[in-house]
Every structure is written in C-alpha cells, then in structure tokens.
Design a protein around this motif. Structure first.
Motif, PDB file in Angstrom:
ATOM      1  N   ASP D  68      12.099  77.112  69.955  1.00 19.46           N
ATOM      2  CA  ASP D  68      13.112  76.603  69.430  1.00 19.46           C
ATOM      3  C   ASP D  68      14.229  76.885  70.156  1.00 19.46           C
ATOM      4  O   ASP D  68      15.294  77.196  69.943  1.00 19.46           O
ATOM      5  CB  ASP D  68      13.491  77.642  68.099  1.00 19.46           C
ATOM      6  CG  ASP D  68      12.406  77.702  67.453  1.00 19.46           C
ATOM      7  OD1 ASP D  68      11.840  76.408  66.870  1.00 19.46           O
ATOM      8  OD2 ASP D  68      11.660  78.491  66.300  1.00 19.46           O
ATOM      9  N   GLY D  69      14.455  76.081  71.832  1.00 26.94           N
ATOM     10  CA  GLY D  69      15.196  76.345  72.601  1.00 26.94           C
ATOM     11  C   GLY D  69      16.161  75.362  71.935  1.00 26.94           C
ATOM     12  O   GLY D  69      15.573  74.491  71.232  1.00 26.94           O
ATOM     13  N   ILE D  70      17.189  75.473  72.125  1.00 25.89           N
ATOM     14  CA  ILE D  70      18.407  74.590  71.680  1.00 25.89           C
ATOM     15  C   ILE D  70      18.230  72.769  71.867  1.00 25.89           C
ATOM     16  O   ILE D  70      18.707  73.308  73.346  1.00 25.89           O
ATOM     17  CB  ILE D  70      19.855  75.251  71.966  1.00 25.89           C
ATOM     18  CG1 ILE D  70      21.332  73.795  70.951  1.00 25.89           C
ATOM     19  CG2 ILE D  70      20.322  75.562  73.605  1.00 25.89           C
ATOM     20  CD1 ILE D  70      22.253  75.097  71.055  1.00 25.89           C
ATOM     21  N   ILE D  71      18.526  72.284  71.474  1.00 18.36           N
ATOM     22  CA  ILE D  71      17.848  70.428  71.872  1.00 18.36           C
ATOM     23  C   ILE D  71      19.708  70.159  72.224  1.00 18.36           C
ATOM     24  O   ILE D  71      19.521  69.439  73.080  1.00 18.36           O
ATOM     25  CB  ILE D  71      17.238  69.840  71.092  1.00 18.36           C
ATOM     26  CG1 ILE D  71      16.304  70.631  70.585  1.00 18.36           C
ATOM     27  CG2 ILE D  71      17.196  68.388  71.237  1.00 18.36           C
ATOM     28  CD1 ILE D  71      15.149  70.324  71.669  1.00 18.36           C
ATOM     29  N   HIS D  72      20.177  69.887  71.209  1.00 14.22           N
ATOM     30  CA  HIS D  72      21.340  68.961  71.152  1.00 14.22           C
ATOM     31  C   HIS D  72      22.776  69.752  71.648  1.00 14.22           C
ATOM     32  O   HIS D  72      22.582  71.555  70.522  1.00 14.22           O
ATOM     33  CB  HIS D  72      21.589  68.240  70.476  1.00 14.22           C
ATOM     34  CG  HIS D  72      22.682  67.048  70.507  1.00 14.22           C
ATOM     35  ND1 HIS D  72      23.700  68.104  69.984  1.00 14.22           N
ATOM     36  CD2 HIS D  72      22.744  66.092  70.638  1.00 14.22           C
ATOM     37  CE1 HIS D  72      24.935  67.222  70.017  1.00 14.22           C
ATOM     38  NE2 HIS D  72      24.100  65.874  70.514  1.00 14.22           N
ATOM     39  N   SER D  73      23.273  70.144  72.256  1.00 20.25           N
ATOM     40  CA  SER D  73      24.300  70.738  72.796  1.00 20.25           C
ATOM     41  C   SER D  73      25.887  70.286  72.668  1.00 20.25           C
ATOM     42  O   SER D  73      26.862  71.173  73.955  1.00 20.25           O
ATOM     43  CB  SER D  73      24.440  72.033  73.735  1.00 20.25           C
ATOM     44  OG  SER D  73      23.685  71.657  74.415  1.00 20.25           O
ATOM     45  N   LEU D  74      26.290  69.563  73.044  1.00 20.81           N
ATOM     46  CA  LEU D  74      27.201  68.995  73.768  1.00 20.81           C
ATOM     47  C   LEU D  74      27.364  69.323  75.030  1.00 20.81           C
ATOM     48  O   LEU D  74      25.988  68.991  75.950  1.00 20.81           O
ATOM     49  CB  LEU D  74      28.519  68.510  73.036  1.00 20.81           C
ATOM     50  CG  LEU D  74      28.308  67.707  71.163  1.00 20.81           C
ATOM     51  CD1 LEU D  74      27.561  68.926  69.718  1.00 20.81           C
ATOM     52  CD2 LEU D  74      29.330  66.536  70.875  1.00 20.81           C
ATOM     53  N   ASP D  75      29.084  69.763  74.681  1.00 12.69           N
ATOM     54  CA  ASP D  75      28.700  70.196  76.510  1.00 12.69           C
ATOM     55  C   ASP D  75      29.077  72.021  76.111  1.00 12.69           C
ATOM     56  O   ASP D  75      30.211  72.442  76.990  1.00 12.69           O
ATOM     57  CB  ASP D  75      30.191  69.921  77.485  1.00 12.69           C
ATOM     58  CG  ASP D  75      32.046  69.782  76.941  1.00 12.69           C
ATOM     59  OD1 ASP D  75      31.332  70.828  75.845  1.00 12.69           O
ATOM     60  OD2 ASP D  75      32.484  69.230  77.334  1.00 12.69           O
ATOM     61  N   ASN D 297      19.724  68.695  76.425  1.00 11.45           N
ATOM     62  CA  ASN D 297      18.933  69.984  77.377  1.00 11.45           C
ATOM     63  C   ASN D 297      17.565  69.805  77.504  1.00 11.45           C
ATOM     64  O   ASN D 297      17.340  71.065  78.882  1.00 11.45           O
ATOM     65  CB  ASN D 297      19.310  71.489  76.001  1.00 11.45           C
ATOM     66  CG  ASN D 297      20.511  72.326  75.939  1.00 11.45           C
ATOM     67  OD1 ASN D 297      20.494  72.450  77.495  1.00 11.45           O
ATOM     68  ND2 ASN D 297      20.396  71.949  75.123  1.00 11.45           N
ATOM     69  N   LEU D 298      17.056  69.012  77.200  1.00  8.50           N
ATOM     70  CA  LEU D 298      15.408  68.918  77.088  1.00  8.50           C
ATOM     71  C   LEU D 298      15.274  67.645  78.493  1.00  8.50           C
ATOM     72  O   LEU D 298      14.940  68.279  79.614  1.00  8.50           O
ATOM     73  CB  LEU D 298      14.786  67.933  76.427  1.00  8.50           C
ATOM     74  CG  LEU D 298      14.143  68.631  75.248  1.00  8.50           C
ATOM     75  CD1 LEU D 298      13.189  67.743  74.238  1.00  8.50           C
ATOM     76  CD2 LEU D 298      13.583  70.003  75.260  1.00  8.50           C
ATOM     77  N   ALA D 299      16.449  66.734  79.009  1.00  7.44           N
ATOM     78  CA  ALA D 299      16.358  66.619  80.201  1.00  7.44           C
ATOM     79  C   ALA D 299      16.769  67.912  81.333  1.00  7.44           C
ATOM     80  O   ALA D 299      16.674  67.996  82.658  1.00  7.44           O
ATOM     81  CB  ALA D 299      17.337  65.720  80.250  1.00  7.44           C
ATOM     82  N   PHE D 300      17.034  68.351  80.938  1.00  2.27           N
ATOM     83  CA  PHE D 300      18.473  69.176  81.845  1.00  2.27           C
ATOM     84  C   PHE D 300      16.735  69.851  82.054  1.00  2.27           C
ATOM     85  O   PHE D 300      16.717  70.756  83.378  1.00  2.27           O
ATOM     86  CB  PHE D 300      19.220  70.178  81.385  1.00  2.27           C
ATOM     87  CG  PHE D 300      20.319  69.839  80.863  1.00  2.27           C
ATOM     88  CD1 PHE D 300      20.564  68.240  81.035  1.00  2.27           C
ATOM     89  CD2 PHE D 300      21.591  70.237  80.218  1.00  2.27           C
ATOM     90  CE1 PHE D 300      22.066  67.941  81.276  1.00  2.27           C
ATOM     91  CE2 PHE D 300      22.453  69.768  79.866  1.00  2.27           C
ATOM     92  CZ  PHE D 300      22.476  68.669  80.062  1.00  2.27           C
ATOM     93  N   ILE D 301      15.637  70.648  81.349  1.00  7.81           N
ATOM     94  CA  ILE D 301      14.787  71.184  82.344  1.00  7.81           C
ATOM     95  C   ILE D 301      13.959  70.756  82.805  1.00  7.81           C
ATOM     96  O   ILE D 301      13.707  71.076  83.575  1.00  7.81           O
ATOM     97  CB  ILE D 301      13.670  71.614  80.851  1.00  7.81           C
ATOM     98  CG1 ILE D 301      14.815  72.700  80.132  1.00  7.81           C
ATOM     99  CG2 ILE D 301      12.545  71.955  80.311  1.00  7.81           C
ATOM    100  CD1 ILE D 301      14.851  74.276  79.209  1.00  7.81           C
TER     101      ILE D 301
END
Lengths: 415, 415, 415, 415
Positions: D68-75, D297-301
């Motif tokens: 349940d990692g946060i997916i969307h988080s603006l900045d 965040n998925l992209a950052f991972i």
C-alpha cells in the motif's frame, strides 16, 4: 476617375464614395473640377478644423517658401519648430496648467500612437495595453493592436498582441463597464496582466461617435492612478477644439500621462503630429523613436498660426455655441424622421445620428454627396451619419448643410 | 537651442549632433540663424535628392496654394493626385516595362513598409516575413519587427514577432549567405516557416551603407520565385535615383512584387510615400489600410515636378558620373589616412567609409559640422561616415565638401 | 525533510505546506513515515477519486507486471489500450448518447488541454481562444495562455498570446457575464476576433471552487453554436464523478465539442489523460500531436477497472448523497463561525468555504494538517478551504474529517 | 486493430506503422497477441534503455504496491522521492562533480523542456531562446516553439514566438555554423536579441540522428559563457546512457546550466521527468511551475533501481563496446548496399543510416516489422533508419536484429 480606377490600388476608398475630382477648397466649401460646390461636414476626418485655405496660413506658408525657408529637417533645430514649441507651451499648455514635454513622432496619427505605446511600455516595464471596444488608433501594427474594428485588424495578416480590449462606456446596456474593468484589474486571477497603459478616445470618431461620459473618464483616471497605469488620451480626432475645448478631456479635469495629437494640429492640412508626455515619463533615449518626416516646417508654420485661435476664449465659446445648434439640428432630424429610429451621438462639433436599418446611413451619405454635402458614415457597421464640419463654419453653412441632409433623408426614405 | 532642450522630448537626436537652428536652404546648401553656411552631404537622410527649394517646385507649390487648391484630401480624387499617377506611370513605369498598381499608404516610410507587409501576408496567407541583418525599415511595430538594430527594437517595449532575420550579403566572411537562406527554406525541419515575403534594401542606408552585390539580388529573386515568396524592395532611401537609376534594383534586372518608396518621392521634402504592387497581388479591400494624410496634395504637386528629371537619361548619367567622383574621393581619403583602417562602402551617391576605432566616425562628423559640412554616421555602432549629397550637387560642391571632410579627419586624427 | 530542502528545487510547494514524508495510503487515509494517520480531503487534487490503493486495481496492476505485460508503448496497439477504449465507449459514452473519438495526448492534464487547443485551431482555422477569469488549465505555454492566475502566467517569462479572458459566471456582482461575452462576439468592432474555441471548467478547482450555474453553461453552448465556435470542457478536475455525474456537464445537457480528462481517469493515480473529440472535428494528421508517454499501460489497466464503478447508477447516487452531507457540513461550519464571513462554494464532492480574512484559510489548513486532515486552499488569494475527499469516502470519514476541521477553525480563531 | 481505427483519434501513428496488438515484453524482445516475437531496435523511442520488465524493477514495484505504498503524491514528500533524490545525487551527480538542484516538472519530456525555458527566462529577464534546425523538444506550445519540424510546428495552429532557429552543426556544407551564430550574437544590428538561453540536443534523435561534434558543443558553451546565456541540454533522448555515458555531454566536458531528462530516467517505462538546474539559477517561487503527476512514486521506485547500473563503470564500458559493434554493423550495411547511398549517423547506441531515395527508409522499416524487427525512421523527410536498441541488448540480439535488417533491405531493393 478612370485614372484612379486604372492606376491606383484597390485599397482606395473615399474616391469610391465621392466619385469626383476635387481641385479647390476654401473655408467650409470644396469644389470639383466641374465647378460643383460642396458643403463640408467632414473636414478631412477632423483635419480641417480651421477650414480650408485660411488666408493667413496661406500667406505665411507662401512667404516661408519664397524666402527659401528650410522645408525638410528631420528633428534638427529650425525656426518654425522653435516657434511652434514656444507658442504651444505659452498658448495651450501654460494657461491650462498642463506640463508636458513635446515629442515629434512622425507626421501621422498612427506615429503618435505608436510612440505613446512605446514610452508607456518603457516607463512601466510592462507589455499589455488596455484599449476599448470600437477604438480606432491607426493602421500600423502597434496602433492596430489597440484598434477594435475586425476588418482593419484582420488586414494585419498576423495576430495582434500585447493588448486587451475592454468595454467602452455604455457598451452593454445596464452594465457598468468601469466595474468590469476594475474587477479585472484588482483580481490577480483575472487573466489580464497589470497594463502599462490604458489608451482611449474621449469621443470615438471612427467607432461610431461614442462619447464617454465625463464621470466615466474621471473614473478611468482614478483606476490608472490607483494601479500606477499610464493614461493615454488619443486626441487625434477629438482634440484641437473639435469637442469645444482645445483638448477633449478638459471638461473632465483629468490630466493624461500622454496625449496624442495629429490631424488639425497642423492647421492647414499638412501632415503633422505631436505626442505630449509628462516630464517624469520622458524616459526616451536620443533617437529611440525616429522618422524622416518629423520636421515638416510648412506644417509648423501653419500650426503656429492655428494656435492664435486659442489666445483667448472667443473661439472656444463660438464652437460651443455652434455645437448647440448642431445638437438641435440632430434632434430635429431624429424627431422628424421616426422611421430612422435615430439615436443622437457625440458632443461638441463631433456629432452623429445612428440609424437602425443596415445600409441606410451609407445611402443617405451617397445621396447627400449628389446634393452637394460631404458627410461620411462611422461605426462598426457604418451605421452612423457623422457630422464633423470645420469649426469655423458659420450658421449659414450649418443650416445649408442640414437642409441638404434633410432633403437627402427625405428622398432616401421615400424612394 | 534652449527651447529644444526645455520643451522637446529627450528623444530628439539630430538637434544634439548639429546644435544650431537652421532657417534657410537652397540646392546643396543650408544656413542657420547666424548666417553660417553648410554643405549638405546628408540630404535629409535621402529626402532631398533634388536639392532644397528647387525653383520650379517652389513656384508650382506656391501657385497651387494661391489658387486655393485643395490641400488635404485623404484618398479622395484630386487633380494633383491624378497628375502624379499619370506621370509616374508614363515617366517611370512604362519606360522600365514595369507594371504596378500605385497605393498611397500614408506619407512616411514606415507607412509604406507596413502596407507592404500587410498585402504580402494577405496575398500568401502566411505570416512570417524574412528580413536581413542590419535592415532598417521603420519605427512602427510592423516595420520594427523587420528592422535589425537592437536599440530600436528594444524601444518597442514588446517582443517583435512574425519575422526572421537572415544574413545580408557578405555578413559572415567567406560564407555564402544565400546558401544559408536556401537551406533554411528547403529543409522542412529548419524551424523557419515558408515566409509570406522577403524584404530588403539593395543598399542598407541606416545599417552601414552595405550594398548587396547584383548577383546576390538576382539569387534572392530566384529563391522567391522558386518558393512563391513575395519579394519586397524597400527603396525608401536607395530609390529615387540615389544609386544612379530611379529604382535601386534596376541594374539587377529584377522585378520585385512590391516596392516601397518615400523620402525623395515627394521631391520637395514634404511627407509622401507610395507602395507599388504588382496588379495580381493588389488584393486589398477598399479601406483595408487607410490613414488621414494619404492626400498630401502639395507633395503631389512637387512630386510630379520631380518626375520631370527622369523624362530622359541625362539626369541618370549625371548622377552616375558624380558617383564616380564620389568613389574616387572615398578611395583617396582611405589611402591618405591609413590610420582610419577605412573601408569603402556603397554605390551611386550612397557611399560611406567604415572606420575601425569606436567613436571615431562620430568625432569626424562632429568636427565636420563645425567646419560647415553636414554629414552623418550610420551602422550598428555608428562606425560609418555616410555620404548622401543631393543628386543635383555640382563638382564644386562635392570637392568643397570633401575638402572639409579631409580637414576634419586630419584634425581629429592629430588632436 | 532535509533531503527535499537540500536536493530539490525551490519550486517544490506541497512539501512545504505538509512538511512530512508520506509512505502509505489506503482508501481515504494516508500515513507518514512516523505512522501518523491523515484523513484525505484532497484526493491528490482530484486524482484519487476512487481512493488510494483500491484492492482490485492493485491486483490487476500487479498481475499485469508479473506476466511481463508491456509497460511502455507510445501509441502502439496493446491489449490494455484496446480494453480501455472498448470499455470507455461501452460504459461511459454509449449510455450517455455521446459520440467522441478518443485521443491519448500524453499523460497529464496540460497535455490534453494543449491537444484540445490545437485541434480547435486546426478545425476552425482561427487563432483566438476565449477562456475565463480564474481558469486553470495547466502550466505549459499553450495551457498557461488560457489560465487566469497572474503568478502562474508571469512564470512563463514571455507574454502569453492568442487568448482572451472573459468573466466567468458571477464574476462581477449584478452583471450578467453572458451579456458581455455576447456583446463582444456580435460586435465586429469589439477588438476580439471570432474565436476558435471557448474553454471552460464547469467548476473552477484551482480558481476558487467557482461553480458555474447550469443555465450559464447552457447559454455558453448556445453562443458557441450560434457563432460556430468549438466548446471545450476541461473536465480534468471536475470530471470522473467529482461533481456527482461522470462528466461534470451532464446536468446541463450540453455536448462539448472537445472534452479534456486526466487526473482520476487513470483510477489508481498513475499519469494518464485523454482528449475526447467529436468525430467531425477529428481532423488530425497522423502524429501531428505526439509524446513518449501516451502508452502508459499500467494506467490503462487501472483505468479500465475504475470504469466498472460506472456500470450502473449506484455509484453516482452514492456520490450525490455524500455531496448533500458535505453541503450540510459546510453550512454548519459557516453558521457556527460567523467570524469567518464564510461563503459556500461548489457542487458535488467539490466544495469549499471562502473566508474573508487574508491568510486565514492557509492557517486553517496548516492547523488541520497538524491534527491529521489533508486539506488545501484554492483561489487567487488562497482564500478558499477546499474539500475534495475521495468519492469512496464513507460517512464516518466525512464526519471525522469535518470534526478535525471544526477543531482547527476553532483553534485558529481563538489563538 | 479495428478497435483503434474506430475508437481512437486519427492522430494515432505508431499503430499504423506497426499494425498489431502487443501484450508482452522482456529485455530486448516484444510479443504481440498472436505470440509473434519482435527484436526491439526502438526501445520506446529511448525510454526502455534498461530493457523491458527488468526483474528487479518488477519486484520492487510490485512490493511497493503490495505494501500500500502511496502511489500519487504531487510534490509531497514521500519515501520513494527521497530515495531517488539521494541516489541520483550520490550515484550520478557527485562522481561527475556536477552540482544541480533537482526539479520534478511533470512526468513528460515536454514538461521538463517547458520548465527549463521558464527558468532561463526568469533568471535572465530575457525572452528569446535560440534553438537549432531539426531540433525536437516536445509538442506543447513552449517546447514546440523551439522545435524545427514544420509539420509539428504547423500543428500548433498559431504562430510560435520568442525563439530563433540557428543552424546545427554541419547544417550547411562547408559553412561553420558557429561563425554564423557568433556573428548574430556580437552584432547589435543582427535582428536577434541577446537570448535567455540556447537549447540543444547533443544528438538530434527525431531530427535525423545528427550528432554534434564535441568541439562544436564546447564552442557553444564558450559563446554562452561569453554572453551570459544559459545553456540548456535537452538530454531526454540522448541521456541516460544512450550515447555511452550517463549524460550525453560528458565527453565534451561541458557543464550545462540546465539539463532536461525524461524517457529512460524512470527505468521501467513509467512517465517521469526531471530538470536539473545549477543552484545559482534555481530562482523559482514555490509552485511557480506545478502539475498533478510530479509524484509518480512507482516511477521513482524503478528509477532508483535503474541508477544502480551506474554505481561503477562496467555498464558504461559495456554500452561503449556495443556501440562499436553497432557502428561496424552500420558501415557493413552501407558498404554492402551502395544503392542506398547510405550515410552513417550518430554515436553510442544512437545511430542511424540516412538513405537518399524518398520513402525508402519507411519501406525498409515496414519490411523489418514484417520480419520481426521494431525499427523506426527519423529526420524531416523520414529519411533515416534509426537504431535505438535497449542498452542491455546482448551481441546475439544485435546480430539477430541486423540480420533481419539486412534481409529487409535486400528484399526492398530487389522487389
């Protein structure tokens, strides 16, 4: 006429509406090559306020030429330039408690407007200029960008930038256009950037003889002061006494930051324009705006002579009296011909009748021409019959002109 | 001079470089109010090609005024307008096998350029116009957008759009500017859209007296034809005989789609301009471009008289002979003063000497003024001493002028 | 937090207002790395309408990755793209009797807006687009030119062109903004060209939760039809059920020519956007608008799953019921705290309270964050406390959130 | 395919050239729904440098979702964002002695370019940006204004402003494009204002695989320093190891003021972009540029995982070895098929063959697709066959791919 049709560009317009060849003019009258006489209710679109071929101006101009006076001088110092500057200061500015630097921006209306827009942008460091619906400021790209007419704008061939069109006084019935403008200025989310300047005509000549109310002008000045926006009054057509005072904005008691003058400033019909700039805004670098014909000495000679009309209040009073006569004549016509659904427009010797039916105003003017009256239409749909007689016209001339107009309307409505 | 300093805007420039008050002029001479005489190597920046106060022009203009000739007429039909059109057709166009519609776009150089840009955009439906480095086309926003000078451009106060600056002939040493232009046109990935027009001066007057080679002009015309681009020649300064033929482009045998004329077209120094448009491109709607001072009848009177210089080839030959004298004089100066690192520029009676040291050209011109020679600088850094004597100057005048120049250079280099 | 301060650009904003590091989220709750729980009244600025980490979406996305499903595919054909297209047509378009071609313009809101502006200009051959005061359409130059906020616009660093800002519904008290717009459109002298398109948000999210009246939307559509202008609805924030129906414009019964969707269209919070274009306007050439991330297959997988919420009316009804609860909560707060001078804004689950005192809304949101509620401000002066809970929030969540808000207001007003 | 034809907009392009439905991908291979295998010489236009579905990235992404990692988080601050920032600093910037603030401008290439243009204009207070012929920087209006392709530019539907296109390295045969640029910059009469920035790709991917010479890049940097112009390198396609080093400009030893990265920065094919800004230029106000999907965040991972390829020099060396193989293969093809009139282009794993005959490159790519090779054209006339295999491809893959290419060329030339 064949010469014009064959040799001249299709852009010509007045020679279509008034298909004759003029050769003489004096006072408020013109004559064509057939000797036919015309009463002038047009005054060169506001250029011949002092009438055609004023005797003294003729004499001064001729003398200057005969003495080998320098004719062309860019912005070099010359005697006529010096004398114009001194007289304009003494006769026009000082008595009105106005303080302006005088710029010669090139000899046409659009030159002065372009120079006004430039200096406003330089002084403020901003780019947007707010203009008004149905404004007309000229045909070069800078002036055109603050002009309302879509046919003229489209002629640019490119999108016009750095300007925003706001509603002029009385643009939408029962809506306060000041409230609208104020809201756009005060709201940081309005999508309209803080402008460098607001440019306006107090009476819109080409846009339909729309006269702004005095209090509207005052509120505009107030908004300008509140947000540190420069106020530019384009007095090219409404200035030089046209509305009854030298500057059209005098009755409002406002002091624009920049004033554009052309047309009748030259007195005699020769190309001339000046831009008046408050001393604190005169931030030009030398030559930052220039042009070949900024030193039209013949125009300066006549212009200086024209200023003598303003040495006391007599001329002003005279014009205001004639304005009343014109106003009465306009009302009379409107009442006499209810079929026109006519609406009186304008102030001073800058008045008009808006008529409802499309094409009707044009027909009236064409008929008037046949009968010997030079009168033109105005407005986005050419819906206004526009009266701009020379300021020096006498009562006889006004009456004769209105008789011709009355006959023309009568004829057109009944044919 | 105090009048100008106190009352006029800071934008004034010539009255700074030549700090005196002129009042008379005749032929190639001017006088100031102290009676000091000046030789004119400036000719009103190319406006006084026929000299000051030509006797016949004076007489015709005075006569017209005395007869109450109509002075101001917008684009109404008038006798002087008719006569100018007919004479221009007969004396200028027909013998050169050129076919153009004649447009009166307003009385200044920038008016004709703005009208040229508009019609090119309308005809092609495209927006971009290609201009050249160090071009000068005028100070209103449309013309400024095709002008190179950064000080002038910056004065606009807004970014200038819809134009692309390409290298003029000889802009980069050992690089063919045509190859560069051609590559940008043929490559669909160049980032430069197919333009409506290419606008150029054959000799750049303000930009440093840069004369394009004849074959360069021919190649430009060829590119225009290949891609259906309109070719506009701005002949405002280089036209009217300045380079030895009426149009500056005649030696190249090209036929521009649009030609801009102003300055000396009026003959006498009065504001006037015309735009020549190939009949197939004359797609204007009536009044799509207009302006108050398109009917400067005094200018038309003098302009018609000026055309008589071109009734046969004598004047042309005379100018070309004087151009040779000027060329020799320029070479002599350059050789005599190697410290100048002088470079000869220009052609016809439009020549100059580029000097290397910054500020030197300005100093020379200032000294020349003291000695009684009116001569001005040109170029992006004011690095060129520019010679534009009236075409009617005689050998004595040329020699006297060059003597004053020689003295000035000598003085400046040795002080 | 030091990492962000030291390594990230000064442009970061949310990490300033909510100074913590989040790592988990589920449904309408978030947790930071300290394990602190937050109620979400923000929903990723409208991106998390279906809540965080929906179980089924998680499962589908994971499965796809586990099966080596193609992740990145530009606009190549892929199974997830195909399934999304088919489901969107069947579940969303067909039941609403809407017919649109679906375009993948790139995965962000500003991509869809830029594509909408382009196609409108191509289809009509016109350049101007009319947008509204306090509109927000995105941060790339095209979208920014139709955005109202002056801070954002100024950030462009260049003047923004080809757009005109008109007053949104209720912009000036007691003034009918439709009358203004209509007047500008019908008057050929208005200075505003016939536009390619009118672009609007039915509820302005960033601009202050300004909800246009249904009849205002209908009149705008009518004006568009009358003048053959394309109507673009930017439903990036107000769409995807946010206002109680899938498209925010459904209650008005209008059919925009182009619709922009992004944010929650991806269901799971992954970047995705689509542009809906009426078939008759789909005049694109292949690749005329493109972009690398138009094939975000993980987003398509989740997006298709999200559409299942709309297979019948249950979800819609649910949202509308919660909207009523929200409305009541907002009124209660406004009544309870008269010091706020609060004004209720918005509709559906897109509501807010405008408070008068400058800075107060920001303070309330900061306090709410401390207490575990994620809620953000909106409006040109950050004067609105904005409520955008996930649509799947339950009553308990809404109540808990409002309790935290109530506490925060109470604290802020009394400290 | 019917689904795409019927439901999707006409703008779709890749699904036309590669008419199949893909569903799986691993390493350098793709499969369509019929199970047909394709070798990938395209790598998502440079997005899949690390190949498809890298095992570790898959695992990390799945784990994050499962937790349940946060997916969307603006900045907002999140753990994946923090870890990416720290790793990028440590693995990429520090070892290369580069110091940049990291900005998340929105997840696409055009977002990072728009942000780069904005900050350059803000920092310098200037408006013009110089770009190069055949540049490609993106499809939103700001990026498009610095893009060369006329079809793409025309798609804007409005004229594109505030940019000047200069010749890229080797644009005109035997002409030094640096000399032109330098002349335009140093000459105050050039018509080109001192720019805010120069933006370039070291190897133009879309424009025809044009690789600038190392010394050309160095001279550009020198010009930028001399005139205080910001240098922006758009490394969206050429960065992330594509040319053999992490940044494409490393061999030139230059230090751009701003660097744009997207495509492969996300590692896994998910939308992501960053803008690197020298600390002294990081003059943003908070939120002056924003966007909904800056917190993918998925992209950052996956991006953080991708950085591990760069922890030592092994990967770099490997890529450079494969680049040599590619170079040899390209030469072999050119020599083997003289009918192609082939020209080798590019460097690193970003190479191509320009072929003379119009349409031939397209035909070759279409045939290659039939045979199981994904390869695309590039250049203003689609005249280049472009090779962009994933960097992780092995020799077998490269050989197999070139065998398919060889067969395709052979077939096309002989059919």
């Amino acid at each position: 006429m064949k010469t014009f049709e064959e040799l001249e560009s299709a852009v010509r317009s007045y020679s279509r509406g008034w298909p004759t060849v003029f050769n003489k003019a004096k006072g408020y009258k013109l004559w064509d090559t057939d000797g036919k006489e015309y009463i002038d209710f047009f005054a060169g679109a506001g250029t011949m306020n002092y009438g055609h071929n004023d005797d003294t101006m003729q004499q001064k101009v001729i003398e200057y030429i005969q003495n080998d006076g320098i004719i062309h001088s860019l912005d070099m110092g010359t005697t006529p330039r010096k004398e114009f500057l001194e007289n304009f200061k003494e006769i026009i500015l000082t008595p009105r408690k106005l303080d302006y630097k005088i710029m010669f921006p090139g000899p046409t209306g659009t030159n002065t407007v372009e120079s006004a827009l430039k200096i406003a942008r330089k002084v403020t460091g901003r780019e947007t200029v707010i203009s008004f619906t149905n404004a007309f400021h000229g045909m070069t790209i800078g002036s055109l960008s603050v002009t309302g007419n879509s046919f003229k704008r489209h002629g640019a061939g490119v999108p016009l930038h750095h300007s925003v069109s706001m509603p002029f006084d009385n643009y939408v019935e029962n809506h306060d256009s000041i409230a609208y403008l104020e809201r756009f200025l005060e709201d940081s989310g309005s999508g309209v950037a803080l402008p460098a300047a607001i440019i306006l005509e107090t009476v819109q000549g080409e846009g339909g003889i729309n006269a702004a109310r005095i209090e509207w002008l005052q509120k505009i000045e107030e908004l300008c002061k509140r947000w540190d926006i420069l106020l530019i009054v384009d007095d090219v057509q409404a200035g030089n006494g046209r509305t009854g005072t030298f500057f059209s904005f005098e009755p409002a008691g406002i002091e624009p930051d920049v004033v554009c003058l052309s047309k009748s400033i030259g007195g005699f019909g020769l190309p001339m324009a000046i831009t008046l700039i408050k001393p604190e805004h005169d931030k030009w670098g030398p030559g930052e705006h220039n042009g070949t014909f900024r030193g039209n000495n013949l125009a300066f000679i006549a212009a200086t002579e024209a200023l003598s009309y303003w040495k006391n209040n007599d001329f002003e009073k005279e014009v205001q009296e004639k304005a009343e006569i014109l106003k009465t004549a306009v009302s009379t016509i409107i009442e006499k011909y209810p079929e026109l659904n006519g609406e009186a427009r304008g102030r001073g010797l800058m008045q008009g009748i808006a008529v409802e039916e499309e094409g009707l105003a044009t027909e009236i003017c064409a008929e008037a021409f046949q009968r010997g009256l030079i009168v033109e239409t105005s407005g986005p749909k050419d819906e206004v019959v526009k009266f701009l007689p020379p300021l020096i016209i006498d009562k006889v001339g006004l009456e004769k002109g209105f008789q011709l107009l009355d006959d023309s309307i009568n004829y057109v409505l009944n044919k």
